[in-house]
Enzyme design. Sequence first.
Site, mmCIF file in Angstrom:
data_model
loop_
_atom_site.group_PDB
_atom_site.id
_atom_site.type_symbol
_atom_site.label_atom_id
_atom_site.label_comp_id
_atom_site.label_asym_id
_atom_site.label_seq_id
_atom_site.Cartn_x
_atom_site.Cartn_y
_atom_site.Cartn_z
ATOM 1 N N ASP A 22 -3.994 16.260 -38.419
ATOM 2 C CA ASP A 22 -4.651 15.262 -38.316
ATOM 3 C C ASP A 22 -3.881 13.981 -37.627
ATOM 4 O OD1 ASP A 22 -6.772 13.443 -37.450
ATOM 5 O OD2 ASP A 22 -7.537 13.064 -39.649
ATOM 6 N N HIS A 39 -2.622 16.293 -28.340
ATOM 7 C CA HIS A 39 -3.065 17.687 -28.772
ATOM 8 C C HIS A 39 -1.744 18.646 -28.421
ATOM 9 C CE1 HIS A 39 -6.893 16.617 -30.175
ATOM 10 N NE2 HIS A 39 -7.545 16.316 -28.936
ATOM 11 N N LEU A 133 4.867 36.207 -42.716
ATOM 12 C CA LEU A 133 3.868 34.984 -42.968
ATOM 13 C C LEU A 133 2.606 35.301 -42.579
ATOM 14 C CD1 LEU A 133 3.684 31.938 -43.507
ATOM 15 C CD2 LEU A 133 4.135 31.288 -41.211
#
Length: 249
Positions: A22, A39, A133
């Site tokens: 955020d 972004h 991962l």
Amino acid sequence: MADQSEVPQFKALPAHIAIIMDGNGRWAAARHLPRMAGHREGTENLRRVITACVEFGIEYLTIYAFSTENWKRPKDEVSGLMQIMADALEKEVGELNKQGVRINHIGRLEKLDVPLRQGIINAVELTKNNDRLILNVAWNYGGRDEIVYAVQEIVKKGIKPEEITEVTITENLFTRGIPDPDLVIRTSGEQRISNFLTWQSAYSEWYFTETLWPDFDKEELRKAIIDFGSRNRRFGGRTAEEEKKQYAG
Ligand code: FPP
């Protein structure tokens, strides 16, 4: 030989970290830039954080890329985000594959723009045999919607009400096969769950930081993991140490 200073000794390493990324908009606003620049910078940062997770030995990373509520944003921002994410996937998937990252999608593919949808399908297929991962990306994801999805799956399978347990629900979520997150991080000072991993985060440790997502770097991640190591996880019970203290003498 690997630089040993890059291998920190954490008191406890969370197997699964989830992140609510955020603060992209505020990062851009502070620099008098359009939201899209935030972004873009957030997407760049994601690459750095994924690499840090690989280095630290994190097994699962789940990130909230686009929620079922994000559709309420202005059309331009929604389409801009889809474009940025599709471009980033195309550009980064080869390198992520080399790093041994497996990309997994949680959420509903429908409704996403075609280039992003296709990019997700390709990335999942290309990386499916990796296991260094596991990167779960929540695209068009909502925690409540996921529970609705699980109920729909259970009904479709004809499972009898008396046979439904917590395990049945867990096994029918988008995250089936993935352990619950140990640590959930939210950047930018907001302290809300925002419909993220509603079922799975019942016993997660939460870490909130004022740092905006584009600035949440490897050092910030290290701090969060160190903080996690200082927590006393009880899962509603008591630790062996507490038991010993109470009954000693
Ligand atoms: C929240 O910041 C961030 C988002 C809604 C988008 C998060 C997505 C990325 C970082 C890109 C991920 C890319 C891939 C390829 C998975 P905000 O816009 O709510 O910021 P604000 O609260 O400061 O306005």
